[in-house]
Enzyme design. Sequence first.
Site, PDB file in Angstrom:
ATOM      1  N   GLU A 131       0.835  -1.212   0.000  1.00 50.00           N
ATOM      2  CA  GLU A 131       0.000   0.000   0.000  1.00 50.00           C
ATOM      3  C   GLU A 131       0.867   1.258   0.000  1.00 50.00           C
ATOM      4  O   GLU A 131       0.793   2.085   0.918  1.00 50.00           O
ATOM      5  CB  GLU A 131      -0.954  -0.024   1.203  1.00 50.00           C
ATOM      6  CG  GLU A 131      -1.846  -1.247   1.196  1.00 50.00           C
ATOM      7  CD  GLU A 131      -2.971  -1.233   2.220  1.00 50.00           C
ATOM      8  OE1 GLU A 131      -4.025  -1.799   1.949  1.00 50.00           O
ATOM      9  OE2 GLU A 131      -2.791  -0.653   3.310  1.00 50.00           O
TER      10      GLU A 131
ATOM     11  N   GLU B 180      -5.161  -8.326  -1.490  1.00 48.61           N
ATOM     12  CA  GLU B 180      -5.891  -8.345  -0.210  1.00 48.61           C
ATOM     13  C   GLU B 180      -7.360  -8.085  -0.469  1.00 48.61           C
ATOM     14  O   GLU B 180      -7.706  -7.177  -1.223  1.00 48.61           O
ATOM     15  CB  GLU B 180      -5.403  -7.248   0.744  1.00 48.61           C
ATOM     16  CG  GLU B 180      -4.081  -7.511   1.370  1.00 48.61           C
ATOM     17  CD  GLU B 180      -3.676  -6.416   2.360  1.00 48.61           C
ATOM     18  OE1 GLU B 180      -4.556  -5.813   3.011  1.00 48.61           O
ATOM     19  OE2 GLU B 180      -2.470  -6.161   2.460  1.00 48.61           O
TER      20      GLU B 180
HETATM   21  C1  BGP Z   1      -4.509  -3.289   4.858  1.00 54.28           C
HETATM   22  C2  BGP Z   1      -3.165  -3.773   5.344  1.00 54.28           C
HETATM   23  C3  BGP Z   1      -3.152  -5.079   6.035  1.00 54.28           C
HETATM   24  C4  BGP Z   1      -4.424  -5.435   6.757  1.00 54.28           C
HETATM   25  C5  BGP Z   1      -5.692  -4.922   6.161  1.00 54.28           C
HETATM   26  C6  BGP Z   1      -6.906  -4.966   7.050  1.00 54.28           C
HETATM   27  O1  BGP Z   1      -4.529  -1.913   4.808  1.00 54.28           O
HETATM   28  O2  BGP Z   1      -2.263  -3.901   4.248  1.00 54.28           O
HETATM   29  O3  BGP Z   1      -1.984  -5.185   6.771  1.00 54.28           O
HETATM   30  O4  BGP Z   1      -4.331  -5.461   8.100  1.00 54.28           O
HETATM   31  O5  BGP Z   1      -5.582  -3.612   5.683  1.00 54.28           O
HETATM   32  O6  BGP Z   1      -6.873  -3.914   7.955  1.00 54.28           O
HETATM   33  P1  BGP Z   1      -7.087  -4.096   9.517  1.00 54.28           P
HETATM   34  O7  BGP Z   1      -6.110  -5.134   9.927  1.00 54.28           O
HETATM   35  O8  BGP Z   1      -6.807  -2.784  10.106  1.00 54.28           O
HETATM   36  O9  BGP Z   1      -8.479  -4.536   9.675  1.00 54.28           O
END
Ligand code: BGP
Length: 472
Positions: free
Chosen positions: A172, A363
Amino acid sequence: MKSKFPENFLWGGAVAANQCEGAYNEDGKGWSVQDVLPHGLRGRRTEAPTEDNLKLKGIDFYHRYKEDIKLFAEMGFKVFRTSIAWSRIFPNGDDELPNEKGLEFYDKLFDECLKYGIQPLVTLSHYEMPLALGEKYNGWLDRRMISLFERYAGTVFRRYKNKVKYWLTFNEINAILKEPFMCGAILTDKEKLSKTQLFNAMHYQLVASASVTKLCHEIIPDAMVGCMILGVTVYPLTPSPDDVIKAMQRDRETYQFAHIHARGEYPKYLLRFFEKNNINADITDEDKQILKNTVDFISFSYYSSICESADNCGKMTGGNLSKGFINPYLKSTDWGWQIDAKGLRYTLTKLYDMYSLPLFIAENGLGAEDVLTEGENGEKTVNDDYRIDYLNAHLVEVEKAIDDGIPVMGYTMWGCIDLVSASTAEMRKRYGCIYVDRDDSGNGTLERYKKKSFDWYKNVIKTNGESLKREL
Ligand code: BGP
């Protein structure tokens, strides 16, 4: 209906080292920025790791990876996305020599994946820079970070060249503008940074990303390197042209990063933005040449869409790094992230129309509170139909995009095994098809249990998407 997913589609799951490995100070690992962020993005960083930081232990993947990869193999994963913790390889970030123990760990991890025919997809930097780089250089505010990153990337490319054929540079990468400490080890408070400083940090990461893309192609000629963009899709809140323009501007804040990686140069609108805001970014002629080393594919995270409005009124969504106005047509998760499966097809289409590169969904998933119950066979499980619905709906939209002619290489659902959340640093928010017995106070046996979604995803992979439930 016959599946439209290509035969070689890379089905799998994704995690990040800092959210699952634990073992934060074992085998010579240095502290990373995550080790001093006990409350994710909600609280301030601490001077040193503190006991309330769940990431220090994570889900103990460092010691249990064999058991976990076996479960991924049982689900039929073709690919497993994880990251290398830079601070395991270079504990201070600028050490002359790498830490052999750290390198050995990833050797074992990748071997374990390959044993089952699972391709590793490796992120070089997933919000886990060595903390010492913050203390010594103030992180990515300093141009010298580029060569330190090259040293780290070159080391792991050479070491794993026969094991890893898919690489991502920065997770990201657009998030550096939002969270300079977590994404850039920059110790200065964001409010105190000038715009020039912030955009320099962004620029240095972009140059580093392009430079290691070139390096990877030299060291591992048959590897594919991708960028990784936080793919938040923006709609105008109303059909008002003012809202449409606002949404377009907000979208550019994301797409400018894909543009630089795909086209090898800054978009005109970003250079104009620098001019209009007196931002004197440190962009040299040499940098411009390096940026020409474009990526082989674009990967992105996709969880939800948001709305923009010129009026600045309306209720805000939840979200970790990108928030917007609530779309009245969509439902939200318990954490206020709006669920928009069709937005994934829209994002794939936009990205491909603009950059004509293969795409990878690195993701996507649902963070929810799960309840462990007793299943029919007496084993503990979670009846996570809500997660199945979420994943099913998104995959159906991916298939439509593929059917429209968009080359989608693969899909790694986020947090295939429960892990510590990034933004809120809690266990309660679970994404996995595998439940991990650990709670927000750090209690639990760390035992793993298959959720209902485990068999569901296994079947989706086995049938190459044919088993997905489509609308009639
Ligand atoms: C993205 C990140 C991840 C992940 C995901 C979900 O932004 O790359 O590392 O964690 O989001 O977010 P969260 O864990 O805050 O729910």
